[in-house]
Structure formats: structure tokens, C-alpha cells
Design a protein around this motif. Sequence first.
Motif, short mmCIF file in Angstrom:
data_model
loop_
_atom_site.label_atom_id
_atom_site.label_comp_id
_atom_site.label_asym_id
_atom_site.label_seq_id
_atom_site.Cartn_x
_atom_site.Cartn_y
_atom_site.Cartn_z
N ALA A 103 -1.38 5.47 95.19
CA ALA A 103 -1.32 5.60 93.73
C ALA A 103 -2.22 6.73 93.25
CB ALA A 103 -1.74 4.27 93.09
N GLN A 104 -3.35 6.88 93.90
CA GLN A 104 -4.32 7.90 93.49
C GLN A 104 -3.82 9.31 93.75
OE1 GLN A 104 -8.09 7.29 95.37
NE2 GLN A 104 -9.20 8.37 93.79
N ALA A 163 -3.42 -3.11 100.84
CA ALA A 163 -4.08 -2.87 99.55
C ALA A 163 -4.73 -1.49 99.52
CB ALA A 163 -5.13 -3.96 99.28
N ALA A 164 -5.37 -1.10 100.61
CA ALA A 164 -6.02 0.22 100.67
C ALA A 164 -4.97 1.33 100.59
CB ALA A 164 -6.84 0.34 101.95
N TRP A 165 -3.85 1.13 101.26
CA TRP A 165 -2.78 2.13 101.21
C TRP A 165 -2.22 2.24 99.79
CZ3 TRP A 165 2.55 0.91 100.45
CH2 TRP A 165 3.37 2.04 100.44
N ARG A 166 -1.93 1.11 99.16
CA ARG A 166 -1.38 1.14 97.80
C ARG A 166 -2.33 1.87 96.84
NH1 ARG A 166 0.35 -3.85 99.24
NH2 ARG A 166 -1.32 -4.94 98.19
N ALA A 167 -3.61 1.58 96.95
CA ALA A 167 -4.60 2.22 96.07
C ALA A 167 -4.66 3.72 96.33
CB ALA A 167 -5.97 1.58 96.28
N ALA A 168 -4.69 4.09 97.60
CA ALA A 168 -4.77 5.52 97.95
C ALA A 168 -3.48 6.25 97.55
CB ALA A 168 -5.02 5.69 99.45
N MET A 203 -11.31 7.93 96.17
CA MET A 203 -10.88 8.24 97.52
C MET A 203 -11.40 9.61 97.92
SD MET A 203 -7.08 8.23 99.09
CE MET A 203 -6.67 9.89 99.54
N TYR A 251 -1.12 5.34 107.02
CA TYR A 251 -0.63 3.96 106.87
C TYR A 251 0.35 3.61 107.99
CZ TYR A 251 1.60 -0.15 104.88
OH TYR A 251 2.10 -1.41 104.69
#
Length: 175
Positions: A35-36, A28-33, A1, A64
Motif C-alpha cells: 500500500a505504501q 500484514a507486512a506485505w499489505r502495508a508495504a 518502510m 513476498y
Amino acid sequence: MNHDFNQDFFALFGLPRRFAQDAAALDAAWRAAAAQVHPDRYASAGDAEKRSALMLATRVNEAYQTLKSPLNRARYLLQLSGVDTQEENNTRMPADFLMAQMEWREDIDDARASVDALESLSRRLRGEVKAMQAELETALDLRGDLDGAAVLVRKLRFMEKLDQEISDAIESLLD
């Protein structure tokens, strides 16, 4: 990211800058970001890194919340294009829309004693909101009609207020 605080919310999630969005892809993009950049991942980092992670996590969540709401997403797209929706000070609306709003208010007043009637109004209102969102998608993504989109945003804001009024009326009957 990418940790560039100047990038827009669409770029932050690697999404196309348009009104139409795939909700699952956004989630999905929000969850990944999220988490990062979650602050727990930086628990043993230095203070500056912790602050940076917290700021990034806040930005990811703000992005988000903005993009998941069709109304907020439209406002944001217009803002990125330099268009002020003037929701606070521009109350000019087409006459047919104003008449429809008066009818909505009358229907809400008439239905205040019945949860079923209010829920029926809510369903009808949500159908009209969906239709306006489709118009907004056409205005923003296909025609580039920013002025028309700004009018639609003002209309949708009013519809959002009506929806809240109906929800409040339902809640008062259920208390």
C-alpha cells in the motif's frame, strides 16, 4: 518502510531472518508495504519518483513471493548465508530417499486412472512435505546446519515436482 534496495527481504518487512514465519504477520507486512509503494499513490509525482515507486512495488512483491513459499524462503536464507543449493547440478541424494522416490513414481503410475487415488497420494505427499519443512526449520533455525538444509531443499524440490506430476494427472482425468 525503508526504501533501501540493499536490505534483505526479511528486513524489508521488519521480520526476523529465520525459516519459521508467522504467515499472518508476513501477509500484514506485505499489505502495508504494498500500500505504501503502490504506483497509484505516485500518479501525480515526477517520472523519477514514479519509476522508484514501481521498482519498490516490484521488490515488495518479489520479497513476498519469496518469503511466503517455504521452499523459496529456505533457498533465500541459504543464499543469504552464501550457500548454493546446487539444485540444477547436484543430484546426489541419500539412497533411502532415492528408493522412496522410485516408490512414489510407481504409486503415481498405479493411480493414474483414479482421481481419488491420485488425491490420496497428494495428501500423503503433502504430509511428507510438511515433515521435511519441519526438519528444515530445525536445520536452519535451531542447528544452523546449512549443508543439511541444502540437501532438504533439493529433496523438497523433488517433492514439489512429484506434487505437480500428481496435479497434472488429476487435471488430465478431469478434462
